[in-house]
Design a protein around this motif. Structure first.
Motif, PDB file in Angstrom:
ATOM      1  N   ILE A  75       0.850  -1.186   0.000  1.00 14.21           N
ATOM      2  CA  ILE A  75       0.000   0.000   0.000  1.00 14.21           C
ATOM      3  C   ILE A  75       0.889   1.242   0.000  1.00 14.21           C
ATOM      4  N   ASP A  76       0.353   2.340  -0.501  1.00 10.73           N
ATOM      5  CA  ASP A  76       1.041   3.633  -0.499  1.00 10.73           C
ATOM      6  C   ASP A  76       0.375   4.544   0.520  1.00 10.73           C
ATOM      7  N   VAL A  77       1.178   5.161   1.363  1.00  4.68           N
ATOM      8  CA  VAL A  77       0.668   6.071   2.388  1.00  4.68           C
ATOM      9  C   VAL A  77       1.524   7.340   2.394  1.00  4.68           C
ATOM     10  N   LYS A  78       1.012   8.387   3.029  1.00  2.00           N
ATOM     11  CA  LYS A  78       1.715   9.655   3.105  1.00  2.00           C
ATOM     12  C   LYS A  78       1.983   9.991   4.564  1.00  2.00           C
ATOM     13  N   THR A  79       3.208  10.429   4.838  1.00  2.00           N
ATOM     14  CA  THR A  79       3.608  10.755   6.205  1.00  2.00           C
ATOM     15  C   THR A  79       3.234  12.195   6.546  1.00  2.00           C
ATOM     16  N   THR A  84       5.460  10.424   0.361  1.00  2.00           N
ATOM     17  CA  THR A  84       4.702   9.228   0.002  1.00  2.00           C
ATOM     18  C   THR A  84       5.634   8.021   0.045  1.00  2.00           C
ATOM     19  N   THR A 127      -5.493  -1.736   5.440  1.00  2.00           N
ATOM     20  CA  THR A 127      -5.123  -0.572   4.630  1.00  2.00           C
ATOM     21  C   THR A 127      -5.712   0.708   5.209  1.00  2.00           C
ATOM     22  N   ASP A 128      -6.992   0.645   5.591  1.00  2.00           N
ATOM     23  CA  ASP A 128      -7.640   1.825   6.158  1.00  2.00           C
ATOM     24  C   ASP A 128      -6.996   2.232   7.483  1.00  2.00           C
ATOM     25  N   ARG A 131      -3.531   3.867   6.734  1.00  2.00           N
ATOM     26  CA  ARG A 131      -3.648   5.194   6.139  1.00  2.00           C
ATOM     27  C   ARG A 131      -4.231   6.211   7.114  1.00  2.00           C
ATOM     28  N   SER A 132      -4.798   5.729   8.201  1.00  2.00           N
ATOM     29  CA  SER A 132      -5.274   6.646   9.239  1.00  2.00           C
ATOM     30  C   SER A 132      -4.200   6.949  10.275  1.00  2.00           C
ATOM     31  N   ILE A 134      -0.535   6.387   9.839  1.00  2.00           N
ATOM     32  CA  ILE A 134       0.761   6.842   9.327  1.00  2.00           C
ATOM     33  C   ILE A 134       0.840   8.360   9.197  1.00  2.00           C
ATOM     34  N   PRO A 135      -0.208   9.065   8.738  1.00  2.00           N
ATOM     35  CA  PRO A 135      -0.078  10.525   8.545  1.00  2.00           C
ATOM     36  C   PRO A 135       0.231  11.326   9.806  1.00  2.00           C
TER      37      PRO A 135
END
Length: 316
Positions: A75-79, A84, A127-128, A131-132, A134-135
């Motif tokens: 999966i791709d996530v953003k910090t 990314t 995944t959800d 992505r919640s 990691i940011p």
């Protein structure tokens, strides 16, 4: 009576057909469970072992594995600092071993009847959750706390998947992939830090070397001064003994001093001849003439010192 015979005959026929078609007896392997449906409706759950069922009435709806399985995905996530990154996730899970008060409350029943694609749903939950979470972390924090992040995600998703008859054993972040330009920048930063640390270590080593050399030189000079002082004491003691010995022969003190000075002077001139390039040293015929030379050298040195001191101006 005829009805009973008919029923027995039908059962006998079913038995024969079941034996011929292999639809009567079945074996369930270890770490597996089989869901049996009767006429399209859930009937029971059987575990490992040898079992029998009614041909054409009962059927094996599903064979559920109770072993731990693994599912991996990316999966791709953003910090938090807007980078990314790609995460490789490995999830270990198995069907819940809980039996419940009724078969409908067991993990085997829920895993088969409640979700059409339970593995895909579990993947969406993970995944959800990532992505919640990691940011709220920077890139450096993601690397430092990836195990803690994975544990938090695993705890969250475990509660969600328990309702569908699955136990999430662990969620692992096996790899963090960075964009090429970010990775190059981090490598340059690390290289600069290592270069700085190496320069500091070299400077500290050079400082220690200089201090050690200075201390060694100071100790050597101190020992040399002690040696010179001891040497002069020994020379003075030797001169005193020599003068005393000469005076015992009846020579006056003035004559003894003059003789001793002449001896020292000739030794000095001999050492000078050895040290210099000249092969011949010419000495005055009268030793007393050297006294005038010595006086002239002393006077010249005093004159040089007086020339460096500016004359005082007369007071008005």
């Amino acid at each position: 009576m005829e009805l009973l015979v008919l029923v027995l005959l039908v059962l006998f026929v079913f038995l024969i057909v079941g034996l011929l078609t292999g639809n009567l007896f079945y074996v369930v392997k270890q770490q597996h469970a089989v869901i049996i449906e009767r006429l399209g409706k859930f009937h029971r759950i059987v575990g490992a072992g040898f079992h029998a069922k009614i041909p054409f009435v009962d059927r094996k709806a599903a064979t559920v594995s109770l072993r731990t399985m693994k599912n991996g995905f990316n999966i791709d996530v953003k910090t938090e600092d807007n980078v990314t990154i790609g995460l490789e996730i490995s999830a270990q899970y198995h069907v819940s071993y809980e039996t419940g008060a009724t078969p409908q409350q067991s993990g085997v029943y829920k895993s088969y009847y409640m979700l059409q694609q339970p593995v895909a749903q579990m993947r969406d939950f993970i995944t959800d959750a990532l992505r919640s979470s990691i940011p709220v972390y920077t890139l450096d924090e993601v690397f430092a706390k990836k195990d803690d992040i994975a544990k938090d995600v695993n705890a969250t998703v475990s509660e969600q998947m328990a309702a569908y008859g699955f136990t999430l054993v662990s969620t692992l972040i096996t790899k963090i992939a960075l964009p090429a330009e970010v990775e190059d920048s981090m490598n340059q930063i690390n290289a600069a830090q290592r270069t700085k640390a190496a320069a500091q270590d070299l400077a500290e080593a050079d400082r220690i070397r200089r201090v050690t050399e200075a201390q060694a030189e100071a100790e050597a000079m101190e020992k040399s001064g002690e040696g010179i002082a001891n040497q002069r004491k020994a020379i003075a003691a030797g001169i005193s003994d020599s003068l005393a010995t000469i005076q015992e022969t009846g020579v006056s003190a003035a004559e003894a001093n003059q003789l001793f000075m002449f001896t020292q002077w000739t030794e000095m001139m001999g050492e000078f001849a050895k040290a210099g390039k000249a092969s011949t040293v010419v000495l005055p015929s009268d030793f007393t003439q050297t006294a005038g030379m010595f006086d002239q050298m002393v006077a010249a040195g005093a004159a040089g010192r007086d020339a460096t001191v500016p004359p005082e101006r007369p007071q008005q």
